[in-house]
Design a protein around this motif. Structure first.
Motif, PDB file in Angstrom:
ATOM      1  N   MET A 110       0.835  -1.198   0.000  1.00 19.25           N
ATOM      2  CA  MET A 110       0.000   0.000   0.000  1.00 19.25           C
ATOM      3  C   MET A 110       0.871   1.249   0.000  1.00 19.25           C
ATOM      4  O   MET A 110       2.068   1.204   0.313  1.00 19.25           O
ATOM      5  N   ASN A 111       0.266   2.347  -0.366  1.00 19.55           N
ATOM      6  CA  ASN A 111       0.982   3.627  -0.361  1.00 19.55           C
ATOM      7  C   ASN A 111       1.040   4.168   1.061  1.00 19.55           C
ATOM      8  O   ASN A 111       0.060   4.109   1.805  1.00 19.55           O
ATOM      9  N   ALA A 112       2.191   4.708   1.424  1.00 20.86           N
ATOM     10  CA  ALA A 112       2.362   5.274   2.765  1.00 20.86           C
ATOM     11  C   ALA A 112       3.260   6.491   2.682  1.00 20.86           C
ATOM     12  O   ALA A 112       4.260   6.491   1.947  1.00 20.86           O
ATOM     13  N   GLN A 113       2.911   7.516   3.402  1.00 17.84           N
ATOM     14  CA  GLN A 113       3.749   8.708   3.434  1.00 17.84           C
ATOM     15  C   GLN A 113       3.517   9.469   4.736  1.00 17.84           C
ATOM     16  O   GLN A 113       2.471   9.355   5.364  1.00 17.84           O
ATOM     17  N   ASN A 114       4.508  10.231   5.120  1.00 18.15           N
ATOM     18  CA  ASN A 114       4.390  11.063   6.312  1.00 18.15           C
ATOM     19  C   ASN A 114       3.531  12.278   6.002  1.00 18.15           C
ATOM     20  O   ASN A 114       3.417  12.710   4.863  1.00 18.15           O
ATOM     21  N   TYR A 115       2.942  12.842   7.012  1.00 14.21           N
ATOM     22  CA  TYR A 115       2.174  14.069   6.829  1.00 14.21           C
ATOM     23  C   TYR A 115       2.423  14.974   8.039  1.00 14.21           C
ATOM     24  O   TYR A 115       2.904  14.546   9.074  1.00 14.21           O
ATOM     25  N   GLY A 116       2.101  16.233   7.865  1.00 16.50           N
ATOM     26  CA  GLY A 116       2.246  17.191   8.947  1.00 16.50           C
ATOM     27  C   GLY A 116       3.550  17.949   8.928  1.00 16.50           C
ATOM     28  O   GLY A 116       3.841  18.708   9.850  1.00 16.50           O
ATOM     29  N   ASP A 117       4.366  17.759   7.874  1.00 13.03           N
ATOM     30  CA  ASP A 117       5.626  18.502   7.745  1.00 13.03           C
ATOM     31  C   ASP A 117       6.504  18.374   8.979  1.00 13.03           C
ATOM     32  O   ASP A 117       7.177  19.315   9.399  1.00 13.03           O
ATOM     33  N   GLY A 118       6.488  17.182   9.583  1.00  6.91           N
ATOM     34  CA  GLY A 118       7.325  16.951  10.749  1.00  6.91           C
ATOM     35  C   GLY A 118       6.746  17.484  12.042  1.00  6.91           C
ATOM     36  O   GLY A 118       7.338  17.302  13.113  1.00  6.91           O
ATOM     37  N   LEU A 119       5.583  18.141  11.971  1.00  2.57           N
ATOM     38  CA  LEU A 119       4.974  18.725  13.163  1.00  2.57           C
ATOM     39  C   LEU A 119       3.976  17.779  13.826  1.00  2.57           C
ATOM     40  O   LEU A 119       3.458  18.080  14.895  1.00  2.57           O
ATOM     41  N   VAL A 120       3.687  16.652  13.199  1.00  5.85           N
ATOM     42  CA  VAL A 120       2.833  15.633  13.782  1.00  5.85           C
ATOM     43  C   VAL A 120       3.705  14.436  14.146  1.00  5.85           C
ATOM     44  O   VAL A 120       4.171  13.715  13.259  1.00  5.85           O
ATOM     45  N   PRO A 121       3.986  14.201  15.437  1.00  8.31           N
ATOM     46  CA  PRO A 121       4.829  13.069  15.814  1.00  8.31           C
ATOM     47  C   PRO A 121       4.291  11.758  15.279  1.00  8.31           C
ATOM     48  O   PRO A 121       3.124  11.417  15.478  1.00  8.31           O
ATOM     49  N   GLU A 122       5.143  11.067  14.533  1.00  7.66           N
ATOM     50  CA  GLU A 122       4.822   9.757  13.954  1.00  7.66           C
ATOM     51  C   GLU A 122       3.632   9.822  13.002  1.00  7.66           C
ATOM     52  O   GLU A 122       2.936   8.832  12.786  1.00  7.66           O
ATOM     53  N   GLY A 123       3.398  10.989  12.419  1.00  4.27           N
ATOM     54  CA  GLY A 123       2.274  11.153  11.502  1.00  4.27           C
ATOM     55  C   GLY A 123       2.498  10.422  10.183  1.00  4.27           C
ATOM     56  O   GLY A 123       3.470  10.684   9.479  1.00  4.27           O
ATOM     57  N   LYS A 124       1.599   9.511   9.858  1.00  5.11           N
ATOM     58  CA  LYS A 124       1.714   8.730   8.620  1.00  5.11           C
ATOM     59  C   LYS A 124       0.315   8.408   8.111  1.00  5.11           C
ATOM     60  O   LYS A 124      -0.602   8.146   8.888  1.00  5.11           O
ATOM     61  N   VAL A 125       0.152   8.441   6.793  1.00  4.24           N
ATOM     62  CA  VAL A 125      -1.106   8.040   6.181  1.00  4.24           C
ATOM     63  C   VAL A 125      -0.833   6.853   5.269  1.00  4.24           C
ATOM     64  O   VAL A 125       0.134   6.849   4.498  1.00  4.24           O
ATOM     65  N   THR A 126      -1.656   5.810   5.390  1.00  5.34           N
ATOM     66  CA  THR A 126      -1.561   4.611   4.556  1.00  5.34           C
ATOM     67  C   THR A 126      -2.835   4.525   3.723  1.00  5.34           C
ATOM     68  O   THR A 126      -3.945   4.618   4.262  1.00  5.34           O
ATOM     69  N   TYR A 127      -2.674   4.345   2.412  1.00  5.55           N
ATOM     70  CA  TYR A 127      -3.863   4.348   1.560  1.00  5.55           C
ATOM     71  C   TYR A 127      -3.654   3.438   0.353  1.00  5.55           C
ATOM     72  O   TYR A 127      -2.532   3.153  -0.057  1.00  5.55           O
ATOM     73  N   PHE A 128      -4.775   3.004  -0.216  1.00  7.50           N
ATOM     74  CA  PHE A 128      -4.729   2.155  -1.406  1.00  7.50           C
ATOM     75  C   PHE A 128      -6.072   2.254  -2.116  1.00  7.50           C
ATOM     76  O   PHE A 128      -7.134   2.213  -1.482  1.00  7.50           O
ATOM     77  N   ASP A 129      -6.023   2.380  -3.431  1.00  6.94           N
ATOM     78  CA  ASP A 129      -7.230   2.511  -4.239  1.00  6.94           C
ATOM     79  C   ASP A 129      -7.389   1.251  -5.088  1.00  6.94           C
ATOM     80  O   ASP A 129      -6.560   0.968  -5.949  1.00  6.94           O
ATOM     81  N   VAL A 130      -8.441   0.495  -4.816  1.00 10.29           N
ATOM     82  CA  VAL A 130      -8.709  -0.732  -5.578  1.00 10.29           C
ATOM     83  C   VAL A 130      -9.354  -0.356  -6.906  1.00 10.29           C
ATOM     84  O   VAL A 130     -10.321   0.397  -6.950  1.00 10.29           O
TER      85      VAL A 130
END
Length: 632
Positions: A110-130
């Protein structure tokens, strides 16, 4: 004996295969569950396991058959993770119409990337489009989320519009001495309760729920979707233990988070005292400091509940010139304290379609922070993240709802100001100079206040010039000109104005011989979607109450004579009013129409919908009238 064992194994395998085919094959869905459905929840098993005040697991297995293109949003998997809850495992399996498995995707794929420009501790979004090559298609989602702190617990929204449910189970397991609370909304399905050793298990089960239609403009889904809310009694977040059994206790816990974050150094207190030296009242002082905040501080998007609930210290914001909603609100509160003005943090839902905050069910409904300066009559409400809102005004994201004010004595539920039609205004003045050939030079000035102003500043002001012109013509639905220039106010103007100069080679709508038919105005003053429905079930929700005033002046040259003008019209309902007058000045050869529209209520009760439809029908009849001129 060996043969008997083989036959038993074979029988079990056949039964299992048949059961799988029933779940995964779209052909086995009863017709009653397909009616009005875009998706069918075939099998759903959700378990929330609360281990202690600091730990919980949320395990989900959900099999969904998407029947058509309208249900494709259910093919998109997305989960956000941060310091307090993290996606542990995830798998997606895809089946065709017959129930044959076509693809399996693991979390690694699945796709995963950090979010929050480093201002969200351990911020990550995981997504996938079927991808759906055709419909129907069946998808099985299996995933687990670990909660590091049970301040916010997921509930059970089991039956959404255009969705049927074949079978669904929701279980909540918690230590008996810790307990857990639940609240039923739009449903009366009581849970089963089981005691097992030191644990309690709550279990909800539903099956064969038919899909239901959703009428347009029905407001927040929380008003009608059956839901089970879940909240802890005791909880822990970071190193802060709390009690959520009352709003008072929750507010006390929130207050503790802000301890030692409000102090400013003496030299900075003196700086703010200097800023307000010419202000004599609390309101004047607050207005000076709010203006300073808007001109000097930058909002960064760290939402409440992400990156921690405790704000950056006020001194940090003062130095860095940025913060999120809670940090900016806390900073302004500290600056106000320095000049002797008392204010309170208010936690709120920043949403156009908020969930109702229930007095008898304390829980974390909130995702935003604003500030309130209590007054004997009209308290001062401040949105600290906006650089454009006028002082003491809230936008549509935080008006008309309950929130929790954090006081020295704990949490108190309060109501934010109600939006009124008098504050949300659009005033338009248009002059149309018609030439001998039926073309025209058009000049219009539009002024906006309140929610209309806020929308333009959010969606329109920073667009490129060609995008602005397109927005003006499409969103405001003006008649398309041949030549067009547009001017705008700056961001702090109140009202916010637009000025347009337009040229039309043909400004009239159509002609019949020498008769030319003109619109009363070059845009629809009333453009709401109100279809006929004598059996509406739900209340009709406008974005906000509002009023529009329009003055349109036609200037005709020699050679035009008046054939017909529409009759003056007035339409009155308890919740709305419309009036339009037409005046012909034969000496000046001008025709002036003056129209006013007031939508006085934001919500129209379902029982009053026929009256709303009648109002719309009468107004549109006037809007569609024509001015008839004869050209010599």
């Amino acid at each position: 004996m060996k043969r008997l064992f083989c036959l038993l194994v074979l029988s079990v395998s056949v039964v299992a295969a048949a059961a799988q085919a029933t779940v995964y094959s779209a052909l086995t869905i009863p017709d009653s569950l397909k009616k009005d459905a875009d998706v069918v929840i075939r099998e759903e098993n959700i378990k929330l396991s609360i281990k202690d005040k600091n730990t919980a697991w949320y395990d989900v297995r959900r099999v969904i058959t998407v029947l058509n293109e309208q249900g494709k949003k259910f093919l998109f998997f997305i989960q956000f993770s941060d310091k307090f809850h993290a996606l542990d495992e995830a798998e997606i399996r895809v089946y065709d119409m017959l129930g044959n498995k076509k693809n399996t995707y693991s979390k690694k794929e699945m796709n995963a990337q950090n979010y929050g420009d480093g201002l969200v501790p351990e911020g990550k979004v995981t997504y996938f489009d079927v991808t759906a090559p055709s419909y129907p298609i069946t998808v099985e989602y299996t995933y687990s989320i670990k909660y590091k702190g049970i301040f916010s617990l997921p509930g059970y929204d089991y039956h959404s519009p255009w969705q049927s449910v074949q079978h669904s189970v929701f279980e909540v397991e918690a230590p008996a001495d810790l307990g857990v609370r639940y609240k039923l909304l739009n449903t009366d399905i009581k849970p089963g309760l089981t005691h097992s050793g030191t644990k309690d298990l709550l279990r909800w089960e539903v099956q064969n729920l038919k899909a239901y239609k959703l009428e347009k403009h029905s407001g927040s889904p929380f008003l009608y979707e059956p839901t089970v809310l879940i909240a802890p009694n005791k909880f822990q977040l970071d190193d802060y233990e709390g009690d959520m059994t009352s709003w008072k206790n929750l507010g006390n816990w929130m207050n503790d988070l802000y301890v030692k974050t409000t102090n400013l150094p003496e030299e900075k207190k003196q700086f703010y005292q200097g800023l307000v030296k010419n202000a004599s009242t609390d309101r004047e002082k607050a207005q000076v400091l709010y203006s300073y905040l808007q001109n000097n501080m930058r909002y960064v998007s760290i939402q409440l509940g992400i990156g921690g609930l405790r704000p950056f210290p006020a001194n940090f914001v003062d130095d860095k010139k940025y913060g999120d909603c809670k940090a900016l609100s806390n900073y302004l509160r500290s600056a106000l304290d320095a000049v002797g003005v008392r204010s309170n943090i208010v936690v709120i839902q920043g949403d156009m379609r908020p969930r109702n905050v229930l007095e008898d069910f304390p829980a974390n409904y909130f995702n935003h922070v604003i500030l309130c300066i209590p007054q004997q009559k009209d308290s001062i409400w401040l949105e600290c993240t906006s650089r454009t809102l006028p002082f003491a005004e809230l936008g549509p994201w935080t008006e008309n709802r309950k929130a929790m004010m954090v006081t020295d004595n704990g949490g108190v539920l309060v109501n934010t100001p109600v939006s009124t039609y008098q504050k949300n205004t659009e005033a338009i003045k248009t002059v149309i100079e018609v030439n001998a050939d039926g073309g025209a030079l058009v000049n219009t000035v539009c002024n906006f206040t309140g929610d209309d102003r806020d929308e333009l500043l959010m969606r329109f002001h920073d667009m490129k010039e060609d995008e602005k012109r397109k927005f003006f013509l499409t969103e405001k639905t003006w008649k398309q000109p041949d030549v067009f220039s547009l001017g705008t106010a700056n961001k702090i103007s109140n009202p916010y104005w637009l000025k347009a100069d337009m040229e039309y080679e043909k400004v009239y709508s159509f002609n019949a011989g020498s008769k030319l038919f003109f619109e009363p105005r070059l845009y629809p003053i009333f453009n709401e979607d109100i279809p006929e429905n004598s059996n509406r079930l739900r209340d009709y929700h406008f974005t906000c109450p509002y009023q529009v005033s329009d003055t349109t002046v036609y200037k005709f040259p020699t050679g035009y004579t008046l054939e017909n003008i529409p009759k003056n019209r007035t339409v009155n309902k308890p919740f709305a009013q419309y009036a339009c007058t037409y005046t012909w000045d034969a000496n000046a050869r001008t025709l002036t129409s003056v129209a006013s529209l007031q939508m006085k209520e934001r919500v129209i009760k379902a029982a009053d919908y026929p009256a709303l439809y009648d109002f719309s029908k009468q107004v549109m009849a006037d809007v569609n009238e024509k001015i008839v001129m004869k050209k010599e």
